[in-house]
Design a protein around this motif. Structure first.
Motif, short mmCIF file in Angstrom:
data_model
loop_
_atom_site.label_atom_id
_atom_site.label_comp_id
_atom_site.label_asym_id
_atom_site.label_seq_id
_atom_site.Cartn_x
_atom_site.Cartn_y
_atom_site.Cartn_z
N SER A 151 0.83 -1.21 0.00
CA SER A 151 0.00 0.00 0.00
C SER A 151 0.86 1.26 0.00
N ARG A 152 1.87 1.26 0.85
CA ARG A 152 2.77 2.42 0.90
C ARG A 152 3.50 2.61 -0.43
N ASP A 153 3.98 1.48 -0.99
CA ASP A 153 4.70 1.57 -2.27
C ASP A 153 3.80 2.09 -3.38
N LEU A 154 2.55 1.62 -3.40
CA LEU A 154 1.61 2.09 -4.42
C LEU A 154 1.39 3.59 -4.29
N HIS A 155 1.16 4.02 -3.05
CA HIS A 155 0.84 5.44 -2.83
C HIS A 155 2.06 6.33 -3.01
N ASP A 156 3.19 5.93 -2.42
CA ASP A 156 4.36 6.82 -2.38
C ASP A 156 5.16 6.81 -3.68
N GLU A 157 5.21 5.66 -4.35
CA GLU A 157 6.05 5.57 -5.54
C GLU A 157 5.23 5.62 -6.83
N LEU A 158 4.39 4.60 -7.02
CA LEU A 158 3.62 4.56 -8.26
C LEU A 158 2.63 5.72 -8.35
N GLY A 159 2.00 6.04 -7.22
CA GLY A 159 1.04 7.14 -7.20
C GLY A 159 1.70 8.46 -7.58
N GLN A 160 2.90 8.70 -7.05
CA GLN A 160 3.61 9.94 -7.36
C GLN A 160 4.02 9.99 -8.83
N LEU A 161 4.42 8.84 -9.39
CA LEU A 161 4.79 8.80 -10.81
C LEU A 161 3.60 9.14 -11.70
N VAL A 162 2.42 8.60 -11.35
CA VAL A 162 1.23 8.89 -12.15
C VAL A 162 0.83 10.35 -12.00
N THR A 163 0.98 10.90 -10.78
CA THR A 163 0.70 12.33 -10.58
C THR A 163 1.64 13.18 -11.43
N GLY A 164 2.93 12.80 -11.45
CA GLY A 164 3.89 13.51 -12.30
C GLY A 164 3.53 13.42 -13.77
N LEU A 165 3.04 12.23 -14.16
CA LEU A 165 2.61 12.06 -15.55
C LEU A 165 1.44 12.99 -15.88
#
Length: 361
Positions: A151-165
């Motif tokens: 959950s943390r990895d999804l939110h902190d890493e993948l979620g931030q990448l998608v937000t950047g996208l």
């Protein structure tokens, strides 16, 4: 002067009235005596048993070990104590603690063996059940820890990448002078927003942060509200008799996960339009009921059972917290899942009467 006949009758009386199975065998492995407890244990009468070879009661692997022990007894004349698996008349298997000792004639020569057996089956099964429950409990704790990490990895890493996208797409659209390219960028931005929303939902679903703060009823109510929006399925929730009540952390966590698994099954397989979830206190029990109007399935279908890992997991979680899970379903008539759980594992701390104000949990 000792009365040998009296001694023999006394010993015979002890053997016959003993609660332990006592039998004797000759050196050829043929049964020569059989008491009442042996009849009760193995299911054979003395008439049926006497004259049989010991192989009738022993599994091949255990018989070979028994022969080795018998040879040791013959050589050392010492008593051997060990556990062995035996087979009764009805083909049932049992785990016995067996004491084997030599039987001597008047000259001290070994003419046979005496075995005293005590049934340990219930104790060993209980020990195995406790061990299996402990293993399952540790596995679920590890699973919850892993879910939190993911959950943390999804939110902190993948979620931030998608937000950047999403920001990059917005900038590209602003500087783009070609209308057709700008439309393509806008379409990609919509897809990126959907991915971002799905990541948020998965991260929130994996880690029920609300559970610790507001308790099981409020956490489930919040979850099913978010699930209804995500799955686009109408859902009704009713909770009664649980206001301000908290239960042991593992009870609340497993109840929450059972609701999750049931709703995930409905979303993936049922094709339901409406779902009802009821969580109520009835006397000394918690009753969780989940009903859908989906396509249902055949409970006795082996193919369905083999694929129903979610149902297996729900049953294991229910058993882990001392509950029983019943599933009622048939094709075209939807499915009803009901958990009945003793309401004994309370926490002293009461639930906070609040709801999450964040998007997911």
């Amino acid at each position: 002067m000792p009365n040998h006949n009296s001694d023999k009758y006394f010993l015979a009386s002890i053997v016959e009235t003993s609660n332990d199975s006592i039998i004797t065998i000759g050196l050829d492995m043929e049964i020569t005596s059989w008491n009442k407890a042996a009849e009760a244990l193995y299911g054979y009468t003395s008439e049926e048993a006497i004259g049989k070879r010991l192989t009738a009661l022993t599994l091949p692997k255990d018989f070979q070990e028994l022969l080795i022990k018998i040879e040791k007894i013959k050589e050392s004349r010492k008593i051997e104590v060990f556990e062995s698996e035996r087979v009764g008349k009805d083909k049932s298997h049992m785990i016995l603690e067996i004491v084997v000792s030599p039987v001597n004639d008047e000259n001290g020569e070994i003419i046979g063996l005496s075995t005293i057996a005590r049934d340990l089956t219930a104790r060993r099964l209980a020990e195995k059940a406790k061990h299996d429950k402990d293993v399952l409990h540790r596995m679920i704790i590890a699973q919850e820890d892993e879910r939190s990490r993911i959950s943390r990895d999804l939110h902190d890493e993948l979620g931030q990448l998608v937000t950047g996208l999403a920001f990059a797409l917005e900038r590209a659209r602003n500087i783009c002078n070609d209308d057709s390219v700008s439309e393509c960028i806008a379409e990609i931005a919509v897809i990126a927003a959907a991915i971002d929303k799905s990541i948020d939902f998965l991260a929130w679903e994996l880690r029920p942060a609300l559970l610790e703060g507001v308790g099981i009823a409020s956490a489930i109510e919040n979850y099913i509200g978010q699930w209804s929006q995500h799955a686009d399925v109408k859902i009704e929730f009713l909770a009664s008799g649980l206001k301000g009540t908290r239960f042991a952390a593992n009870v609340e966590t497993n109840l929450y996960r059972i609701v999750q698994e049931a709703l995930n099954n409905i979303h993936k397989h049922a094709g339901a339009e409406r779902v009802e979830v009821m969580l109520e206190r009835r006397d000394d029990f918690i009753i969780l009921t989940i009903i859908d109007d989906g396509k249902g399935f055949r409970l006795r279908n082996k193919k369905t059972r083999s694929k129903g890992l979610g149902l297996t997991g729900m049953g294991e979680r229910a058993a882990l917290i001392g509950g029983t899970l019943d599933i009622d379903s048939s094709p075209g008539r939807g499915t009803k899942v009901q958990l009945r759980l003793p309401a004994t594992q309370k926490r002293k701390r009461k639930a906070l009467q609040t709801k999450s104000t964040t998007n997911y949990g």
